[in-house]
Design a protein around this motif. Sequence first.
Motif, PDB file in Angstrom:
ATOM      1  N   GLU A 130       1.474  11.936  -8.853  1.00  0.00           N
ATOM      2  CA  GLU A 130       2.257  10.347  -8.605  1.00  0.00           C
ATOM      3  C   GLU A 130       3.466  10.983  -8.755  1.00  0.00           C
ATOM      4  OE1 GLU A 130       0.159   8.007 -11.777  1.00  0.00           O
ATOM      5  OE2 GLU A 130      -0.073   6.733 -10.046  1.00  0.00           O
ATOM      6  N   GLY A 131       4.360   9.837  -7.990  1.00  0.00           N
ATOM      7  CA  GLY A 131       5.908  10.058  -8.104  1.00  0.00           C
ATOM      8  C   GLY A 131       6.559  11.054  -7.495  1.00  0.00           C
ATOM      9  N   ILE A 132       6.262  11.622  -6.371  1.00  0.00           N
ATOM     10  CA  ILE A 132       6.764  12.681  -5.686  1.00  0.00           C
ATOM     11  C   ILE A 132       7.932  12.295  -5.146  1.00  0.00           C
ATOM     12  CG2 ILE A 132       6.450  14.607  -4.247  1.00  0.00           C
ATOM     13  CD1 ILE A 132       3.518  14.825  -4.923  1.00  0.00           C
ATOM     14  N   GLU A 133       9.218  12.864  -5.597  1.00  0.00           N
ATOM     15  CA  GLU A 133      10.222  12.342  -5.283  1.00  0.00           C
ATOM     16  C   GLU A 133      11.079  13.342  -4.250  1.00  0.00           C
ATOM     17  OE1 GLU A 133      12.412  10.500  -8.241  1.00  0.00           O
ATOM     18  OE2 GLU A 133      11.189   8.866  -8.171  1.00  0.00           O
ATOM     19  N   THR A 134      10.882  14.700  -4.734  1.00  0.00           N
ATOM     20  CA  THR A 134      11.552  15.687  -4.219  1.00  0.00           C
ATOM     21  C   THR A 134      10.604  16.660  -3.295  1.00  0.00           C
ATOM     22  OG1 THR A 134      11.515  17.254  -5.934  1.00  0.00           O
ATOM     23  CG2 THR A 134      13.326  15.477  -5.890  1.00  0.00           C
ATOM     24  N   PRO A 180       4.863  -5.572 -11.647  1.00  0.00           N
ATOM     25  CA  PRO A 180       3.518  -5.449 -12.163  1.00  0.00           C
ATOM     26  C   PRO A 180       3.108  -5.047 -13.482  1.00  0.00           C
ATOM     27  CG  PRO A 180       3.891  -3.892 -10.490  1.00  0.00           C
ATOM     28  CD  PRO A 180       5.230  -4.475 -10.583  1.00  0.00           C
ATOM     29  N   ASP A 181       3.899  -3.973 -13.845  1.00  0.00           N
ATOM     30  CA  ASP A 181       3.823  -3.505 -15.413  1.00  0.00           C
ATOM     31  C   ASP A 181       3.896  -4.630 -16.223  1.00  0.00           C
ATOM     32  OD1 ASP A 181       3.384  -1.101 -15.205  1.00  0.00           O
ATOM     33  OD2 ASP A 181       5.331  -0.492 -14.912  1.00  0.00           O
ATOM     34  N   THR A 182       4.727  -5.686 -16.123  1.00  0.00           N
ATOM     35  CA  THR A 182       5.054  -6.779 -16.852  1.00  0.00           C
ATOM     36  C   THR A 182       3.781  -7.863 -16.780  1.00  0.00           C
ATOM     37  OG1 THR A 182       7.385  -6.532 -16.477  1.00  0.00           O
ATOM     38  CG2 THR A 182       6.844  -8.755 -17.606  1.00  0.00           C
ATOM     39  N   TYR A 184       0.980  -1.529  -0.007  1.00  0.00           N
ATOM     40  CA  TYR A 184      -0.008  -0.077   0.049  1.00  0.00           C
ATOM     41  C   TYR A 184       0.766   1.310   0.104  1.00  0.00           C
ATOM     42  CZ  TYR A 184      -3.224  -3.689   1.225  1.00  0.00           C
ATOM     43  OH  TYR A 184      -3.930  -4.818   1.305  1.00  0.00           O
ATOM     44  N   GLN A 185       0.696   2.037  -1.005  1.00  0.00           N
ATOM     45  CA  GLN A 185       1.319   3.165  -1.104  1.00  0.00           C
ATOM     46  C   GLN A 185       0.786   4.395  -0.499  1.00  0.00           C
ATOM     47  OE1 GLN A 185       3.229   4.782  -4.838  1.00  0.00           O
ATOM     48  NE2 GLN A 185       4.865   5.785  -3.372  1.00  0.00           N
ATOM     49  N   PRO A 186       1.051   5.087   0.694  1.00  0.00           N
ATOM     50  CA  PRO A 186       0.288   6.198   1.205  1.00  0.00           C
ATOM     51  C   PRO A 186      -0.087   7.297   0.374  1.00  0.00           C
ATOM     52  CG  PRO A 186       2.055   5.364   2.790  1.00  0.00           C
ATOM     53  CD  PRO A 186       2.231   4.769   1.309  1.00  0.00           C
ATOM     54  N   LEU A 230      -1.105  -1.916  -4.393  1.00  0.00           N
ATOM     55  CA  LEU A 230      -0.162  -2.351  -5.649  1.00  0.00           C
ATOM     56  C   LEU A 230       0.102  -3.680  -5.073  1.00  0.00           C
ATOM     57  CD1 LEU A 230       2.161   0.776  -5.605  1.00  0.00           C
ATOM     58  CD2 LEU A 230       0.597   0.315  -7.378  1.00  0.00           C
ATOM     59  N   VAL A 231       0.049  -4.460  -6.512  1.00  0.00           N
ATOM     60  CA  VAL A 231       0.069  -6.069  -6.286  1.00  0.00           C
ATOM     61  C   VAL A 231       1.731  -6.420  -6.530  1.00  0.00           C
ATOM     62  CG1 VAL A 231      -0.405  -6.597  -8.679  1.00  0.00           C
ATOM     63  CG2 VAL A 231      -0.902  -8.163  -7.182  1.00  0.00           C
ATOM     64  N   ARG A 232       1.940  -7.478  -6.070  1.00  0.00           N
ATOM     65  CA  ARG A 232       3.397  -8.103  -5.871  1.00  0.00           C
ATOM     66  C   ARG A 232       3.364  -9.335  -6.562  1.00  0.00           C
ATOM     67  NH1 ARG A 232       4.119  -3.411  -6.876  1.00  0.00           N
ATOM     68  NH2 ARG A 232       5.324  -1.996  -5.727  1.00  0.00           N
ATOM     69  N   TRP A 233       4.386  -9.733  -7.044  1.00  0.00           N
ATOM     70  CA  TRP A 233       4.665 -11.239  -7.445  1.00  0.00           C
ATOM     71  C   TRP A 233       5.937 -11.539  -7.575  1.00  0.00           C
ATOM     72  CZ3 TRP A 233       4.689 -13.630 -12.827  1.00  0.00           C
ATOM     73  CH2 TRP A 233       4.648 -14.982 -12.758  1.00  0.00           C
ATOM     74  N   ASP A 268       0.492  11.605 -14.058  1.00  0.00           N
ATOM     75  CA  ASP A 268       1.447  10.507 -14.338  1.00  0.00           C
ATOM     76  C   ASP A 268       2.825  11.062 -13.738  1.00  0.00           C
ATOM     77  OD1 ASP A 268       2.235   7.937 -15.324  1.00  0.00           O
ATOM     78  OD2 ASP A 268       3.434   8.910 -16.512  1.00  0.00           O
ATOM     79  N   ARG A 269       3.618  10.084 -13.207  1.00  0.00           N
ATOM     80  CA  ARG A 269       4.992  10.444 -12.781  1.00  0.00           C
ATOM     81  C   ARG A 269       5.616  11.029 -13.745  1.00  0.00           C
ATOM     82  NH1 ARG A 269       6.209   5.179 -11.402  1.00  0.00           N
ATOM     83  NH2 ARG A 269       7.883   4.807 -13.025  1.00  0.00           N
ATOM     84  N   SER A 270       5.541  10.888 -15.015  1.00  0.00           N
ATOM     85  CA  SER A 270       6.523  11.395 -15.976  1.00  0.00           C
ATOM     86  C   SER A 270       6.313  12.969 -15.997  1.00  0.00           C
ATOM     87  CB  SER A 270       6.058  10.689 -17.272  1.00  0.00           C
ATOM     88  OG  SER A 270       4.908  11.091 -17.693  1.00  0.00           O
TER      89      SER A 270
END
Length: 536
Positions: A489-493, A329-331, A299-301, A316-319, A455-457
């Motif tokens: 999405e994708g805030i890193e800074t 997961p994209d794959t 779970y991403q907060p 988010l699912v993990r395998w 989107d993160r981009s």
Amino acid sequence: MALPEFFTAMRSNFLKMTNRRLMTRFLLLLVMTILGAQAAYTIKCVLQYRAERKDLLDAADRQITRGFHLGTEALQAVDALKASHLPPCSVRDLALMRNLVFNSAHIRDAGRVEDGMILCSVGAGKLDPPVAVAPVDAVVNNFQLWVSTWPFTSTNHKGFVLQSQDVWVALNQELLEDVSDSADRYTASYLHDRRRMLPSSGPLPPLSIDEIVASQFLIRNGFMYQPLCVTRSAICATAAERIATFSARSQPELRLWTVIGGLIGVSATCGLYLLDSRRRTLEAQLRRAIQRDSFTLVYQPIVDLETEAVTGAETLVRWVNEAGDAVPPDTFIALAENKGIVGQITRLVIRGVIREMGAQLATGALHITINITSQDLLDPTFLPELNRLIDNAQIPRFTIGLELTERSTADHALVAEAIARLKEAGYDLYIDDFGTGYSSLAYLHTLSVDVIKIDRSFTQTVGTEAVTASVVPQILSMARQLGLLVVVEGIETREQAIYFRDSTAGIWGQGWLYSKPLIAADFHKLLQTAKSLAKL
Ligand SMILES: Nc1nc2c(ncn2[C@@H]2O[C@@H]3COP(=O)(O)O[C@H]4[C@@H](O)[C@H](n5cnc6c(=O)[nH]c(N)nc65)O[C@@H]4COP(=O)(O)O[C@H]3[C@H]2O)c(=O)[nH]1
């Protein structure tokens, strides 16, 4: 961890895993090669050993057959002389005997005997005075036998002589001896009177009379022995071969078989690898993972950028596949979509969320989003099942957000209807990866969604001169106009967070700046320590 260190760690883990796998494969190949070679060697040994036994048996049999012919001829000669009723050693008697010897292949001499004295022979004619007979070697079936001495003449001939009543015949022993070849491999034959063996050709083997009569294959003193006796006569034979000679003779073939066995081992292993790799294709593994529910959830907060309070989380699912590698997961989601089985994963995710987050969701204080695909959207059983699962768990539907990637909204009319139905049912609808699709801005207002996720981009372009950066204000303004909530999405800074916080009021975000995706237990802990949960 800095990016270069992260990649170095990834690379070293990958190399370790690859090396381990290669080592296992190499060891298996080695073991299979050795086993193959060993098995072929053993099989060939057994076959050669059997062939050798048969060979020895045949040689002994041939020897007996020769002896049998020899004996038959001798007996016929003896019978003929006994039945002639000619005066012993008369001219006619000697002529008859001479005739028999000359016309026979095996009889070398013949004559008459009386009271232990030889009266005449074909070779010596009438003896005057008669010669005394040497002591008899054995008596078999009423025949007196002399085996290795030539009892009736003064010559040194070795022979095989048998006497019945007043007739004796001497047999050509060389005929038997030519069967023997060498000291390492030979055949020998004997007559026996059940007490002892009387060699008629070849050496006497170191076997007891019982062992010979039993015709048992035996290994003794570095030799293989195959004795053989025929019950109807007293003839026995033994074929023998020195084991060292046999082994030396077998070596080239054994080596060849060992190499072939090793190659079979290599091919079998390669075949196994091929089968294994087929069995382990990602699709097959994914299907097995679905059957066994081998997925885990993280779970991403999601936080309110203004207050930085946790408002909920994205599931988010993990395998981890059967080789122990984490598949992105994209794959595997793309593969599952491609194979039409993504719906089964979505259902497992929904059940997982209910299992792990159900209690907190039921309070209505937490908001969790679940990723769905257009296949789910267009599946008529999806919504009823979602309703059933959520309602059974007594979870308010508004606590569940359904994230749909912008790609999924391409078939506009159908998707718009399906989205409307989900919305009507009480769920929040998110457009995921917003901005990456096409014509999204143009028809966004026609979809009854609640939230767009930038989107993160786009997030990454903040503070740069990238062309895409210019689209961000446009998206934000459109969302404002349509009254949609925005999640970045994708805030890193910190810079990215501030940019979006200051651009629009009430904007939310998620990214590594706040938290990486967490397993359920860690997310629960985070919720307990977080000051407040912002309400949707
Ligand atoms: N570089 C960077 N990445 C960040 C950051 N914050 C979050 N991420 C990653 O960005 C992805 C966000 O999910 P998404 O856009 O829905 O994109 C997801 C979603 O489209 C799909 N996916 C994941 N779980 C599911 C699922 O349960 N069902 C379906 N249908 N799709 C899923 O797989 C995509 C990838 O998921 P993940 O690999 O988990 O990757 C996640 C997440 O780990 C950040 O600050 N920096």
